[in-house]
Motif scaffolding. Structure first.
Motif, PDB file in Angstrom:
ATOM      1  N   TYR B  24       0.854  -1.196   0.000  1.00 38.85           N
ATOM      2  CA  TYR B  24       0.000   0.000   0.000  1.00 38.85           C
ATOM      3  C   TYR B  24       0.875   1.225   0.000  1.00 38.85           C
ATOM      4  CZ  TYR B  24      -3.986  -2.938   1.194  1.00 38.85           C
ATOM      5  OH  TYR B  24      -4.963  -3.891   1.194  1.00 38.85           O
ATOM      6  N   MET B  26       1.185   4.793   0.978  1.00 37.96           N
ATOM      7  CA  MET B  26       0.511   5.793   1.803  1.00 37.96           C
ATOM      8  C   MET B  26       1.301   7.090   1.717  1.00 37.96           C
ATOM      9  SD  MET B  26      -2.120   4.514   3.407  1.00 37.96           S
ATOM     10  CE  MET B  26      -2.321   5.432   4.935  1.00 37.96           C
ATOM     11  N   SER B  53      -2.969  -8.559  14.973  1.00 33.97           N
ATOM     12  CA  SER B  53      -3.630  -7.487  14.245  1.00 33.97           C
ATOM     13  C   SER B  53      -2.628  -6.772  13.351  1.00 33.97           C
ATOM     14  CB  SER B  53      -4.245  -6.512  15.253  1.00 33.97           C
ATOM     15  OG  SER B  53      -4.868  -5.475  14.560  1.00 33.97           O
ATOM     16  N   GLY B  54      -3.024  -6.528  12.120  1.00 37.25           N
ATOM     17  CA  GLY B  54      -2.151  -5.823  11.183  1.00 37.25           C
ATOM     18  C   GLY B  54      -1.162  -6.727  10.498  1.00 37.25           C
ATOM     19  N   SER B  55      -1.292  -8.061  10.682  1.00 40.16           N
ATOM     20  CA  SER B  55      -0.301  -8.965  10.107  1.00 40.16           C
ATOM     21  C   SER B  55      -0.561  -9.256   8.629  1.00 40.16           C
ATOM     22  CB  SER B  55      -0.282 -10.272  10.911  1.00 40.16           C
ATOM     23  OG  SER B  55      -1.588 -10.816  10.943  1.00 40.16           O
ATOM     24  N   GLY B  56      -1.732  -8.888   8.124  1.00 35.40           N
ATOM     25  CA  GLY B  56      -1.998  -9.094   6.698  1.00 35.40           C
ATOM     26  C   GLY B  56      -3.029 -10.155   6.405  1.00 35.40           C
ATOM     27  N   LYS B  57      -3.725 -10.630   7.417  1.00 35.24           N
ATOM     28  CA  LYS B  57      -4.709 -11.701   7.223  1.00 35.24           C
ATOM     29  C   LYS B  57      -5.824 -11.273   6.265  1.00 35.24           C
ATOM     30  CE  LYS B  57      -5.856 -11.818  11.578  1.00 35.24           C
ATOM     31  NZ  LYS B  57      -5.087 -10.743  12.222  1.00 35.24           N
ATOM     32  N   SER B  58      -6.424 -10.116   6.572  1.00 36.01           N
ATOM     33  CA  SER B  58      -7.533  -9.662   5.743  1.00 36.01           C
ATOM     34  C   SER B  58      -7.075  -9.391   4.321  1.00 36.01           C
ATOM     35  CB  SER B  58      -8.145  -8.384   6.313  1.00 36.01           C
ATOM     36  OG  SER B  58      -8.694  -8.640   7.584  1.00 36.01           O
ATOM     37  N   THR B  59      -5.886  -8.839   4.207  1.00 40.54           N
ATOM     38  CA  THR B  59      -5.370  -8.544   2.870  1.00 40.54           C
ATOM     39  C   THR B  59      -5.268  -9.827   2.059  1.00 40.54           C
ATOM     40  OG1 THR B  59      -4.120  -6.743   3.868  1.00 40.54           O
ATOM     41  CG2 THR B  59      -3.477  -7.421   1.645  1.00 40.54           C
ATOM     42  N   GLU B 175     -12.740 -12.967  10.561  1.00 46.07           N
ATOM     43  CA  GLU B 175     -13.092 -12.782  11.967  1.00 46.07           C
ATOM     44  C   GLU B 175     -14.597 -12.857  12.202  1.00 46.07           C
ATOM     45  OE1 GLU B 175     -10.993 -10.003  14.290  1.00 46.07           O
ATOM     46  OE2 GLU B 175      -9.494  -9.664  12.713  1.00 46.07           O
TER      47      GLU B 175
HETATM   48  N1  LIG Z   1      -6.088   0.382   2.206  1.00 47.06           N
HETATM   49  C1  LIG Z   1      -4.970   0.365   2.919  1.00 47.06           C
HETATM   50  N2  LIG Z   1      -4.093   1.366   2.817  1.00 47.06           N
HETATM   51  C2  LIG Z   1      -2.957   1.345   3.522  1.00 47.06           C
HETATM   52  N3  LIG Z   1      -2.589   0.393   4.329  1.00 47.06           N
HETATM   53  C3  LIG Z   1      -3.424  -0.652   4.494  1.00 47.06           C
HETATM   54  C4  LIG Z   1      -4.653  -0.727   3.782  1.00 47.06           C
HETATM   55  N4  LIG Z   1      -5.270  -1.860   4.121  1.00 47.06           N
HETATM   56  C5  LIG Z   1      -4.461  -2.479   4.984  1.00 47.06           C
HETATM   57  N5  LIG Z   1      -3.355  -1.764   5.207  1.00 47.06           N
HETATM   58  C6  LIG Z   1      -2.248  -2.122   6.071  1.00 47.06           C
HETATM   59  O1  LIG Z   1      -1.805  -3.401   5.723  1.00 47.06           O
HETATM   60  C7  LIG Z   1      -1.462  -4.142   6.865  1.00 47.06           C
HETATM   61  C8  LIG Z   1      -2.267  -5.423   6.896  1.00 47.06           C
HETATM   62  O2  LIG Z   1      -3.601  -5.145   7.054  1.00 47.06           O
HETATM   63  P1  LIG Z   1      -4.740  -6.236   7.240  1.00 47.06           P
HETATM   64  O3  LIG Z   1      -6.041  -5.544   7.220  1.00 47.06           O
HETATM   65  O4  LIG Z   1      -4.546  -7.280   6.251  1.00 47.06           O
HETATM   66  O5  LIG Z   1      -4.420  -6.760   8.708  1.00 47.06           O
HETATM   67  P2  LIG Z   1      -5.189  -7.865   9.551  1.00 47.06           P
HETATM   68  O6  LIG Z   1      -4.176  -8.932   9.770  1.00 47.06           O
HETATM   69  O7  LIG Z   1      -6.435  -8.225   8.915  1.00 47.06           O
HETATM   70  O8  LIG Z   1      -5.422  -7.114  10.922  1.00 47.06           O
HETATM   71  P3  LIG Z   1      -6.721  -7.165  11.909  1.00 47.06           P
HETATM   72  O9  LIG Z   1      -6.583  -8.435  12.678  1.00 47.06           O
HETATM   73  O10 LIG Z   1      -6.550  -5.989  12.755  1.00 47.06           O
HETATM   74  O11 LIG Z   1      -7.908  -7.132  11.048  1.00 47.06           O
HETATM   75  C9  LIG Z   1      -1.744  -3.246   8.059  1.00 47.06           C
HETATM   76  O12 LIG Z   1      -0.527  -2.684   8.477  1.00 47.06           O
HETATM   77  C10 LIG Z   1      -2.634  -2.180   7.519  1.00 47.06           C
HETATM   78  O13 LIG Z   1      -2.392  -0.966   8.163  1.00 47.06           O
END
Ligand SMILES: Nc1ncnc2c1ncn2[C@@H]1O[C@H](COP(=O)(O)OP(=O)(O)OP(=O)(O)O)[C@@H](O)[C@H]1O
Ligand SMILES: [Mg+2]
Lengths: 787, 244
Positions: B24, B26, B53-59, B175
């Motif tokens: 991403y 930013m 949290s923030g590890s990239g799972k959702s991505t 989640e």
């Molecule tokens: N649209 C975006 N723009 C910039 N950074 C992003 C964007 N979406 C996600 N990120 C960043 O990418 C990283 C991974 O995000 P992700 O949402 O995949 O985390 P996650 O593991 O799902 O966390 P959580 O458990 O909190 O949902 C995070 O550091 C987040 O800040």
């Protein structure tokens, strides 16, 4: 119904307040479009049907006298279809219901009814019987104004003798759809009418046996009007022809055409304003909807709804909002259109003024309303379509606030936090603020322009009837009279002052440009009929030379000092050169003035007059009227103040309707903009406001935050409204046919005040509707939902 | 009904994820949400993605589900290469193959439970009846309730019904229990497990609750955008036995 459409309907219901506000704006836009365009089409249709069914002539000419045998010569002019010769004369009338004299134009008709040009449409009664010499058919407007019935009688001075005439018929003609005395500004149907009489009787009364003094003709299709006019003028020259002219210069046709073209322009301009505002409002509502439904959009996309499905979904929402407005607008427009057509029927006399909206107008109004819906929906739908689904699932980041430029000025020191919130919100969405201000200012401009129209008419009346025309009575003679006649007039009962004039028809030439005018020789330093420019400045005639209205000088492209050729169209028809001594910027008509003696010299005549203006002691006017009725030389008697009263009567009715519609339309625009603006703020900031409530802010403070924004925009919009109003007024001025009148650019305090008050009041009402919602703000509900 | 046992990892891979990165931008800063991730998902398995949290799972899940595209690398679903797919292709892929469940349910508030499910069955190729889907998640009695009239757990079950009603090839849950209490969370997990077993839907569940991993066939540990380790559960636990 599929689930997505169910969502559509529930969203629709949820947004009903905003949709209604928007739909009302659409309705007004469509109503103005439908009413004006359909009135225009109905009038145009009625006019054209009338013209063709009753053979309205293409070319008109008056002359002194010509033998009937000349008719065949006229018929031989290439391109001439049908020729109609007549005997026409102005006469003085003595009507049983009026003390003052009235006037009429007698028009001869054949002894036996045959199809003729400018034919009669009978409202009541019958054609004259053969051999009759005292039967008349009278014009419809004249009959209505005087409440004449078949069988009633009145007197007319015909060639110096009182003749009793009996009404046998009441009729209309395409020649006098707008029935007005030549040279008058406003119609006075009570004191001026058209009388149709047996040709034989009229001819013998006016020494016109076997002769005619008026000719009208129609052209074969595709023939050039100007070449026929040229030929006709050549033929009539030796018979005292005063110059022939086409429909464009025919008085009735000219007024109607002017009215039609204004109607057409207004019927384009006004809807454009409304539909522009509509597009803006839809944009506001839909953009907000797309923001609040980000996650729903993301979800739909996650499950495979296509961009097209989603775009269509939001487009449908806007189309549904618009179509309900459009349907309402079409009905309202048809209602208003029928009403307007009815109003026109007071001024324009058609046999049938059939109002019909026409499929084209209705289809087109759907088309333009959908167009504005599409434009308004465009950016919101785009936003929905291009929203990446993964993005949409995340809540929108909090709005970014910075200290706006207003605060950089250091203003915030003086403001409580509440007002600071208002200011920051305004400067956060400057485009939205600008458009809202623009929308409201258009409403103020609409009011302003509408009321300006009354200001202009009032100013014209003020100048025309109080400053220029100051005589009580004016008298015109059949034939020019010796100057000493003024003393005879002076001796009539009650006459305290007499001023004389000389008037001749003439054609002015400069280079290849030419124009027919009535050349007026007036007394210098006149007190009863002054020459006044649009600013109210009195103009004195120079002892030599010709003075032209500025509009006339512009058409001829002459300036002070240029030499004009004047072709007199009366008597021995001299052609002279004359210097332009000046121009004068006048409000009404296109005039050419000379000092009366200078005109006499130009005409190679002694002290000769065509008529006079009289100042009269009002106590003795009855006696004067009686005497004037008995004076054979008098062809016409004009009573300016009476004419003004009758105009005010008719016009008053128009004003009421017009004001109502104007105020309604403007209020709807303000309501649409303010209500939607505040509702969207409420939706954007519901949580914030509820939080403030939880923190202990009062309902009033919350309402200030919510409505303060709209109040600032409304107040800001007013000066812009004035500004746009002035611009639009100037544009409207240019549309009016300068030969009929020029509207003075004057704005009364009342116009400023009414525009202000109506705009502010509608804004307050719209604000209160939203404030009422704030009272019902469910704190728990708002705080519970996740943004 | 199949018995609960670990599925054979030798069965066919449904997804091949090869060297997938997501960056991403930013402003000035680059956020590396995923760094060269390699992963296969197998037919019918239930995989749990575990990470802070923030590890990239959702991505990662969003990329698998065709909601997002990687910055680099390849995603192959059966014979579709999703890497080259444009928006229309991705939409078609999601429509035909994927069911999503999100942390915040994301129901359409203006539609009833039944209508929320119908919204999806209407555009699916071989859907089950919306009523049946709701019955599967135990909400037969709640068909005509609006989301606002349902509890969080019930809403999430509607969301699961909505995801499975189209009979997707993969069920992706981000989640699903994140916003729910312990008891309700369990009910939701049970439903997911049932769907995985009864319908054989390949399922990926994101969580940062380690104990939930016990119900998985495989547990994929993610940290700082990388796959730290993949663990096979020899003995799957039933959701009702989980404690957290
Ligand atoms: N649209 C975006 N723009 C910039 N950074 C992003 C964007 N979406 C996600 N990120 C960043 O990418 C990283 C991974 O995000 P992700 O949402 O995949 O985390 P996650 O593991 O799902 O966390 P959580 O458990 O909190 O949902 C995070 O550091 C987040 O800040
Ligand atoms: Mg996440």
């Amino acid at each position: 119904m599929n689930a997505l459409n169910k969502k559509l309907f529930r969203d629709f219901w949820h947004l009903r307040g905003q949709i209604i506000a928007t739909a009302l704006v659409v309705a007004c836009g469509i109503a103005s479009f439908v009413s004006m365009q359909s009135t225009y089409v109905s009038l145009l249709d009625s006019q054209q049907n009338y013209y063709s069914a009753y053979r309205f002539a293409d070319i008109f000419a008056h002359l002194k006298k010509a033998p009937e045998s000349l008719k065949t010569e006229i018929e031989k002019i290439p391109g001439v279809a049908v020729v109609n010769t007549r005997v026409v004369s102005e006469v003085t009338l003595n009507l049983p219901n009026l003390t003052e004299p009235a006037q009429a134009k007698i028009v001869s008709i054949p002894e036996y009814q045959t199809p003729m040009l400018n034919d009669l449409h009978f409202l009541r009664g019958r054609y004259i019987s053969a051999g009759s010499s005292d039967e008349v058919i009278i014009s419809g407007a004249f009959a209505t104004a005087n409440n004449f019935q078949i069988g009633d009688a009145f007197e007319a001075i015909i060639n110096g003798r009182w003749r009793k005439l009996t009404i046998v018929g009441i009729a209309l003609t395409p020649e006098y759809i707008y029935e007005i005395r030549a040279g008058d500004v406003f119609p006075d149907n009570k004191r001026y009418g058209i009388l149709w009489m047996n040709r034989k009787a009229v001819a013998s009364a006016f020494q016109m046996d076997g002769a005619f003094n008026d000719v009208t003709l129609t052209l074969a299709p595709g023939v050039s009007e100007s070449s026929v006019i040229e030929n006709l003028d050549r033929i009539l020259k030796n018979y005292g022809g005063t110059g022939s002219y086409g429909r464009a210069d025919q008085q009735s046709h000219r007024f109607i055409a002017n009215e039609f073209s204004q109607l057409k322009v207004q019927g384009t301009f006004l809807p454009a304003v409304f539909l522009g505002v509509t597009a803006f409002l839809l944009h506001l509502v839909l953009s907000r909807l797309v923001s609040t439904q980000r996650e729903q959009i993301g979800l739909l996309k996650a499950f495979g709804y296509t961009n097209f499905d989603i775009g269509l979904h939001f487009l449908k929402l806007s189309l549904t909002a618009i179509s309900s407005g459009a349907v309402l607008g079409i009905f309202l427009g048809m209602y208003l259109g029928a009403g307007m057509t009815n109003l026109y029927a007071d001024y324009f006399h058609f046999p049938v003024l059939q109002y019909s909206a026409g499929w084209f107008v209705i289809l087109f109004s759907f088309f333009i309303s959908f167009g504005s819906a599409a434009i308004g929906a465009l950016s919101a739908v785009r936003k929905a379509v291009f929203l990446p689904p993964a993005e949409a699932m995340r809540p929108e980041p909090p709005a970014r606030f910075t200290a706006g430029f207003l605060e950089n000025l250091g203003l915030q020191k003086y403001l409580s936090p509440i007002y600071r919130i208002v200011l920051r919100n305004l400067s956060r969405q400057p485009i939205k603020a600008i458009f809202s201000t623009f929308g409201i200012s258009l409403a103020a401009a609409l009011l302003f322009t509408g009321f300006y129209f009354f200001d202009a008419i009032n100013k014209i009346i003020e100048i025309q009837f109080y400053q220029i025309i100051r005589n009580d009575v004016d008298v015109t003679f059949y034939q020019p009279r010796p100057g000493k006649t003024r003393y005879e007039l002076k001796n009539l009962p009650g006459v305290s002052r007499v001023e004389v004039f000389r008037a001749v028809p003439a054609r002015l030439h400069f280079l290849h440009r030419t124009r027919k005018v009535g050349l007026l020789g007036a007394e210098n330093n006149s007190d009863l009929r002054r020459i006044i420019d649009k600013n109210g400045k009195v103009f004195n005639l120079p002892p030599e030379g010709i003075v032209l209205s500025k509009s006339l000088a512009d058409i001829l492209e002459v300036e002070k000092g240029d030499k004009l050729t004047v072709e007199i169209l009366e008597g021995s028809r001299p052609v002279r050169e004359i210097k332009v001594a000046g121009t004068i910027d006048e409000l009404m008509g296109m005039n050419a003035y000379m000092e009366i003696h200078a005109l006499n010299r130009l005409l190679n005549e002694d002290d000769v007059i065509s008529g006079a203006y009289l100042s009269v002691d009002s106590l003795k006017k009855e006696k004067l009227y009686a005497d004037l009725k008995e004076t054979p030389a008098v062809a016409g008697v004009g009573l300016p103040s009476v004419a003004l009263n009758s105009f005010n009567e008719t016009f008053g009715k128009t004003i009421g309707t017009f004001t109502f519609i104007l105020v309604l339309f403007a209020s709807v625009i303000v309501f649409g903009v303010v209500y939607n603006g505040a509702r969207i703020s409420l939706s954007e900031r519901g949580r914030e406001l509820a939080s403030l409530r939880v923190l202990g802010f009062t309902q009033k403070e919350i309402s200030i935050i919510l409505l303060g924004e709209q109040a600032v925009l409304t107040i800001l919009a007013i000066p812009f409204g004035y500004f746009f109003g002035i611009i639009i007024s100037m544009l409207v001025n240019n549309m009016v046919d300068a030969e009929i009148m020029r509207l003075p650019l004057v704005f009364s305090a009342q116009t400023f005040v009414i525009s202000f008050v109506v705009t502010i009041l509608s804004a307050i009402v719209s604000g209160l509707l939203v404030a009422w919602r704030v009272r019902n703000l469910d704190l728990i509900e708002v705080l519970k939902t996740r943004e | 009904m199949k018995s609960i046992q670990t599925k054979n990892t030798e069965s066919e891979a449904v997804f091949h994820i090869h060297s997938v990165s997501k960056i991403y931008q930013m402003g000035e800063v680059q956020v590396h949400a995923l760094r060269s991730v390699n992963l296969d998902l197998y037919e019918g398995e239930l995989a749990v993605l575990l990470g802070a949290s923030g590890s990239g799972k959702s991505t990662l899940l969003n990329i698998i589900g065709g909601l997002d595209v990687p910055t680099a690398g390849e995603v192959i679903f059966r014979d579709h290469n999703l890497t080259q797919a444009d928006d229309a292709k991705l939409t078609e892929f999601r429509r035909d193959h994927v069911g999503f469940v999100f942390q915040f349910y994301n129901l359409i508030p203006s539609l009833t439970a039944l209508e929320n499910v119908q919204l999806i069955t209407e555009i699916a190729a071989k859907p089950m009846k919306a009523e049946d889907a709701l019955e599967m998640v135990g909400l037969k009695e709640r068909l005509n309730h609006f989301p606002a009239q349902l509890s969080g757990g019930e809403q999430q079950r509607v969301a699961i019904a909505r995801a499975i009603a189209k009979q997707p090839d993969v069920l992706l849950c981000d989640e699903p229990t994140g916003a729910l209490d312990y008891k309700t969370g369990k009910i939701v997990l049970e439903v997911i497990e049932r769907v995985n077993c009864e319908l054989g839907t390949t399922t990926a569940v994101i969580t940062h609750n380690a104990p939930i991993a016990q119900m998985a066939d495989r547990v994929i540990h993610i940290g700082s955008g990388e796959i730290l380790s993949i663990e096979k559960n020899e003995k799957k636990a039933s959701p009702s036995d989980l404690v957290w």
